[in-house]
Motif scaffolding. Structure first.
Motif, PDB file in Angstrom:
ATOM      1  N   ASP A  69     -72.603 -32.012 -23.732  1.00 53.32           N
ATOM      2  CA  ASP A  69     -74.206 -31.765 -25.203  1.00 53.32           C
ATOM      3  C   ASP A  69     -72.621 -31.027 -25.401  1.00 53.32           C
ATOM      4  O   ASP A  69     -73.701 -30.284 -26.924  1.00 53.32           O
ATOM      5  N   GLU A  70     -72.302 -29.847 -25.285  1.00 51.18           N
ATOM      6  CA  GLU A  70     -71.173 -29.103 -25.833  1.00 51.18           C
ATOM      7  C   GLU A  70     -70.992 -29.570 -27.127  1.00 51.18           C
ATOM      8  O   GLU A  70     -70.909 -28.927 -28.436  1.00 51.18           O
ATOM      9  N   HIS A  71     -69.829 -30.651 -26.928  1.00 55.41           N
ATOM     10  CA  HIS A  71     -69.416 -31.548 -27.593  1.00 55.41           C
ATOM     11  C   HIS A  71     -70.564 -31.996 -28.677  1.00 55.41           C
ATOM     12  O   HIS A  71     -70.110 -31.681 -30.583  1.00 55.41           O
ATOM     13  N   ARG A  72     -71.454 -32.158 -28.362  1.00 53.85           N
ATOM     14  CA  ARG A  72     -72.976 -32.916 -29.924  1.00 53.85           C
ATOM     15  C   ARG A  72     -73.663 -31.876 -30.304  1.00 53.85           C
ATOM     16  O   ARG A  72     -73.144 -32.079 -31.721  1.00 53.85           O
ATOM     17  N   ARG A  74     -71.200 -28.833 -31.032  1.00 59.36           N
ATOM     18  CA  ARG A  74     -69.768 -28.415 -31.578  1.00 59.36           C
ATOM     19  C   ARG A  74     -69.818 -29.209 -33.007  1.00 59.36           C
ATOM     20  O   ARG A  74     -69.604 -29.190 -33.884  1.00 59.36           O
ATOM     21  N   ALA A  75     -69.914 -30.952 -32.537  1.00 61.04           N
ATOM     22  CA  ALA A  75     -70.125 -31.208 -34.311  1.00 61.04           C
ATOM     23  C   ALA A  75     -70.965 -31.200 -35.243  1.00 61.04           C
ATOM     24  O   ALA A  75     -71.289 -31.771 -36.322  1.00 61.04           O
ATOM     25  N   SER A  76     -72.047 -31.108 -34.590  1.00 66.35           N
ATOM     26  CA  SER A  76     -73.249 -30.869 -35.439  1.00 66.35           C
ATOM     27  C   SER A  76     -73.328 -29.641 -35.605  1.00 66.35           C
ATOM     28  O   SER A  76     -74.390 -28.899 -37.687  1.00 66.35           O
ATOM     29  N   GLY A  77     -72.691 -28.319 -35.377  1.00 63.79           N
ATOM     30  CA  GLY A  77     -71.945 -26.964 -35.863  1.00 63.79           C
ATOM     31  C   GLY A  77     -73.062 -26.359 -35.935  1.00 63.79           C
ATOM     32  O   GLY A  77     -73.195 -24.966 -36.331  1.00 63.79           O
ATOM     33  N   GLN A  78     -73.754 -26.009 -34.643  1.00 63.16           N
ATOM     34  CA  GLN A  78     -74.742 -25.008 -33.851  1.00 63.16           C
ATOM     35  C   GLN A  78     -73.945 -24.836 -33.082  1.00 63.16           C
ATOM     36  O   GLN A  78     -74.404 -23.387 -32.521  1.00 63.16           O
ATOM     37  N   ALA A  79     -73.127 -24.970 -32.228  1.00 59.79           N
ATOM     38  CA  ALA A  79     -71.639 -23.939 -31.188  1.00 59.79           C
ATOM     39  C   ALA A  79     -71.409 -22.624 -32.012  1.00 59.79           C
ATOM     40  O   ALA A  79     -70.207 -23.177 -32.815  1.00 59.79           O
TER      41      ALA A  79
END
Length: 79
Positions: A69-72, A74-79
Motif C-alpha cells: 500500500d505504501e508503494h501504491r 507513493r506512486a499516486s503522490g499521496q505519501a
C-alpha cells in the motif's frame, strides 16, 4: 510332511509378495498418468520497486500493480 508344508508356505509368501508388487506398480502407473497439479500463478511487477509479486497478493491502482500500500500511495503522490 515338513517339506511339503515348507514349499506350500514358500509359495504362499511368494504369491503375497507378487500381489503386493503388482499393486504398487499399478499405483505408480496411475500417478504417472495423472497430470501434476500446477500451482502457478501469474506474477506482476511492482511499478515502484520492480519486485515480482503474485497477482493475488498485489495491489492494483491507476491501472498498475504494486507490492504494498505504501508503494501504491507513493506512486499516486499521496505519501
Amino acid at each position: 510332511m515338513g517339506r511339503i508344508l515348507f514349499w506350500v508356505l514358500l509359495g504362499f509368501v511368494a504369491y503375497v509378495v507378487w500381489r503386493w508388487w503388482n499393486v504398487q506398480q499399478r499405483v505408480q502407473d496411475q500417478r504417472a498418468g495423472e497430470p501434476k497439479p500446477t500451482a502457478e500463478e501469474p506474477m506482476v511487477p511492482c511499478d515502484v520497486c520492480g519486485l515480482n509479486v503474485p497477482r493475488s497478493e498485489a495491489l492494483a491502482g491507476n491501472g498498475r500493480w504494486y507490492c504494498s500500500d505504501e508503494h501504491r500511495r507513493r506512486a499516486s503522490g499521496q505519501a
